[in-house]
Design an enzyme around this catalytic site. Structure first.
Site, PDB file in Angstrom:
ATOM      1  N   THR A  30       4.914 -48.030  42.100  1.00  0.00           N
ATOM      2  CA  THR A  30       6.058 -47.344  41.845  1.00  0.00           C
ATOM      3  C   THR A  30       7.334 -47.810  42.584  1.00  0.00           C
ATOM      4  O   THR A  30       8.307 -47.822  42.417  1.00  0.00           O
ATOM      5  CB  THR A  30       6.069 -45.996  42.424  1.00  0.00           C
ATOM      6  OG1 THR A  30       5.582 -45.752  43.490  1.00  0.00           O
ATOM      7  CG2 THR A  30       4.991 -45.140  41.544  1.00  0.00           C
ATOM      8  N   CYS A  34       6.942 -43.987  51.460  1.00  0.00           N
ATOM      9  CA  CYS A  34       6.922 -42.601  52.063  1.00  0.00           C
ATOM     10  C   CYS A  34       6.650 -42.557  53.432  1.00  0.00           C
ATOM     11  O   CYS A  34       6.215 -43.482  53.872  1.00  0.00           O
ATOM     12  CB  CYS A  34       6.134 -41.785  50.869  1.00  0.00           C
ATOM     13  SG  CYS A  34       6.226 -42.023  49.216  1.00  0.00           S
ATOM     14  N   CYS A  38       3.891 -37.190  52.795  1.00  0.00           N
ATOM     15  CA  CYS A  38       4.552 -36.794  51.627  1.00  0.00           C
ATOM     16  C   CYS A  38       3.798 -35.777  50.903  1.00  0.00           C
ATOM     17  O   CYS A  38       2.640 -35.905  50.662  1.00  0.00           O
ATOM     18  CB  CYS A  38       4.724 -38.243  50.892  1.00  0.00           C
ATOM     19  SG  CYS A  38       5.739 -37.986  49.412  1.00  0.00           S
ATOM     20  N   ARG A  63      12.075 -48.746  47.857  1.00  0.00           N
ATOM     21  CA  ARG A  63      13.208 -47.847  48.003  1.00  0.00           C
ATOM     22  C   ARG A  63      12.482 -46.591  48.580  1.00  0.00           C
ATOM     23  O   ARG A  63      11.339 -46.163  48.289  1.00  0.00           O
ATOM     24  CB  ARG A  63      13.926 -47.650  46.510  1.00  0.00           C
ATOM     25  CG  ARG A  63      13.225 -46.835  45.607  1.00  0.00           C
ATOM     26  CD  ARG A  63      13.943 -46.664  44.272  1.00  0.00           C
ATOM     27  NE  ARG A  63      13.218 -45.906  43.313  1.00  0.00           N
ATOM     28  CZ  ARG A  63      12.372 -46.474  42.437  1.00  0.00           C
ATOM     29  NH1 ARG A  63      12.156 -47.906  42.383  1.00  0.00           N
ATOM     30  NH2 ARG A  63      11.786 -45.726  41.660  1.00  0.00           N
ATOM     31  N   CYS A  65      11.355 -42.597  49.131  1.00  0.00           N
ATOM     32  CA  CYS A  65      10.977 -41.467  48.538  1.00  0.00           C
ATOM     33  C   CYS A  65      11.928 -40.350  48.443  1.00  0.00           C
ATOM     34  O   CYS A  65      12.505 -40.017  49.486  1.00  0.00           O
ATOM     35  CB  CYS A  65       9.526 -41.092  48.787  1.00  0.00           C
ATOM     36  SG  CYS A  65       9.249 -39.553  48.095  1.00  0.00           S
ATOM     37  N   CYS A  68       9.920 -36.793  50.330  1.00  0.00           N
ATOM     38  CA  CYS A  68       9.762 -36.674  51.593  1.00  0.00           C
ATOM     39  C   CYS A  68      10.828 -37.332  52.389  1.00  0.00           C
ATOM     40  O   CYS A  68      10.654 -37.169  53.711  1.00  0.00           O
ATOM     41  CB  CYS A  68       8.252 -37.510  51.897  1.00  0.00           C
ATOM     42  SG  CYS A  68       8.221 -39.008  51.811  1.00  0.00           S
ATOM     43  N   ASP A 438       7.678 -34.106  95.545  1.00  0.00           N
ATOM     44  CA  ASP A 438       8.616 -33.052  95.337  1.00  0.00           C
ATOM     45  C   ASP A 438       8.031 -31.725  95.739  1.00  0.00           C
ATOM     46  O   ASP A 438       6.685 -31.477  95.609  1.00  0.00           O
ATOM     47  CB  ASP A 438       8.850 -32.975  93.694  1.00  0.00           C
ATOM     48  CG  ASP A 438       9.689 -31.950  93.161  1.00  0.00           C
ATOM     49  OD1 ASP A 438      10.781 -32.069  93.332  1.00  0.00           O
ATOM     50  OD2 ASP A 438       8.734 -30.725  92.917  1.00  0.00           O
TER      51      ASP A 438
END
Length: 488
Positions: A30, A34, A38, A63, A65, A68, A438
């Site tokens: 695709t 993601c 996702c 590119r 998603c 998500c 401390d």
């Protein structure tokens, strides 16, 4: 982690949100990338490939998603638990250095050549400094598109793009949507208030807000910080101007409202708020390590996910650490408030009671030492510190080498191990800083049956490394006494 394919596949198939930000899944069929959690049906393992950064995914032609939104993942915890060149460079890039000063400016701050920095970033992250900064600009642009009604031209330049065409091309390439389409996808219920930005700061669960916001509220300097209506609010000194941040803990995010005098400061303001709240930490890794000690295990199980409360300004915190030497928290706040009123820059805050920015080192260097209500030895400590911060002899910042900064601080008059380590822990972000001298830690150790002498406690704490700063938070939580700054 992205090189361990089997482990990455298991994380994706189980939709494990703990790994969001650690790596990104790119789907070959695709051309989408993601976050591991996702919600869509996981792709076949043979169709997955893994990258260490969103910028590397974008460079490879994938590119983001739309389900998500991997650009909104928490940052990798790697960059806040390391002090090597790559980690320091990543902290500077998040702080906007490349956008303001370019790659040569980044190299100058780190003391390396541009070629060395590009080579190491490419080797570990699969992307150079320009690509990493470009990915951050795209995320900033998306925030401005979705949370403001500003014209696109103003958004382009506020996000750091050199031209509207570059802005349009980048948004389309990264998100597969035009800027106008992104704005149209905004929920119709979104309420836009002119001059303010409302956003969500994600984190890895669990997060225990009690010590985090409790400590910030307890030590708040009047005029600079306040706790109002369930939110911690403070003023911010930023590269292009100033701002006010309002941070409210929610079950699955931190609600953040920013008012900025210059929108170019948006990525820097977000980065500094995330750093102050330690939101990129990996609490599961921290707590699992601390649970190996049978004394700490019940404390961790009772309230897991404690963070180290840090700062938005390293120089400011160093000054406040000196003001707090050998006095109570209330006295330290009083000293700081006097300096703020006399030497801080006024700001307007229509929504609350904030009045000033904390004074810059340059302003504090001009203060008459005789006007400081403190012993002569501490005056010398204060004036030496602010003078070196003002002239650049001492620089404390996100890019600081922790060991080198410690050595410089120890050479200043009046700086002992406690002061240096509390600055390393809360200002420089060293996750392994420890405070065996401390008073609160020694009291907690005694109550829990741990060794109470500094040397013996340090030896016992070796098993807590590299997370001793988080062990400090669990130990402090057992002490019901007021916080006292007591360097030894």
């Amino acid at each position: 982690m992205h090189t361990d394919t089997e482990r990455c596949v298991r994380a994706v198939q189980s939709k494990d949100a703990r790994f969001d930000g650690w790596f990104f899944t790119a789907v070959l069929t695709t051309r989408i990338y993601c976050r591991p959690s996702c919600p869509v049906v996981p792709p076949k393992p043979e169709n997955m490939t893994f990258y260490p950064s969103a910028a590397a995914c974008q460079q490879a032609g994938f590119r983001a998603c739309k389900r998500c939104r991997p650009d909104t993942s928490p940052g990798s915890p790697e960059w806040n638990q390391r002090a090597d060149l790559v980690a320091r460079a990543m902290r500077l890039i998040a702080d906007g250095t490349v956008d303001r000063e370019g790659v040569p400016g980044l190299a100058a701050r780190l003391g390396y050549s541009t070629r060395q920095i590009e080579r190491q970033l490419l080797a570990e992250l699969g992307a150079g400094p320009l690509a990493l900064a470009r990915a951050q600009r795209a995320q900033t642009a998306r925030l401005l598109i979705e949370t403001t009604a500003l014209p696109m031209a103003e958004i382009a330049f506020a996000a750091g793009f050199s031209s509207i065409r570059t802005f349009n091309d980048t948004v389309r390439e990264v998100f597969a949507l035009s800027p106008s389409e992104l704005r149209n996808r905004r929920p119709r219920t979104t309420v836009l208030t002119p001059g303010t930005l409302t956003l969500r700061l994600p984190f890895r669960a669990p997060l225990n807000p009690d010590n985090l916001f409790g400590h910030l509220a307890a030590t708040a300097v009047p005029g600079v910080e306040e706790w109002r209506a369930g939110a911690y609010r403070r003023t911010l000194r930023l590269p292009y101007g100033h701002g006010i941040a309002s941070l409210t803990p929610q079950p699955d995010h931190i609600a953040c409202r920013l008012t900025l005098s210059d929108l170019r400061d948006l990525p820097v303001a977000i980065s500094r708020c995330r750093r102050m709240l330690d939101l990129d930490a990996d609490p599961v890794a921290v707590d699992d390590q601390l649970r190996t000690d049978p004394v700490l295990a019940p404390l961790v199980d009772k309230a897991p996910g404690r963070r180290v409360p840090r700062t938005v300004d390293e120089a400011e915190f160093a000054v406040r650490a000196v003001l707090g030497q050998q006095v109570s928290t209330a006295a330290a706040r009083t000293h700081a408030a006097r300096l703020v009123t006399a030497h801080g820059e006024p700001v307007d805050d229509p929504e609350g009671g904030l009045t000033h920015l904390f004074p810059s080192p340059q302003a504090l260097a001009a203060v008459n030492p005789e006007s400081l209500a403190m012993p002569n030895t501490r005056r010398t400590t204060f004036t030496t510190l602010v003078a070196q911060l003002a002239d650049g002899t001492l620089h404390l910042g996100v890019e600081s080498d922790w060991a080198e900064a410690r050595a410089q601080l120890l050479n200043l008059p009046g700086f002992g191990p406690w002061t240096v380590d509390v600055i390393a822990m809360r200002a420089l972000g060293d996750p392994d800083a420890f405070l065996p001298t401390d008073l609160g830690i020694r009291r907690a150790a005694q109550e829990l049956g741990l060794p109470s002498t500094p040397a013996a406690l340090t030896a016992r704490a070796a098993a807590w490394r590299p997370w001793r700063a988080y062990a400090v938070q669990y130990l402090w939580a057992t002490d019901t006494h007021p916080i006292n700054f007591l360097p030894v």
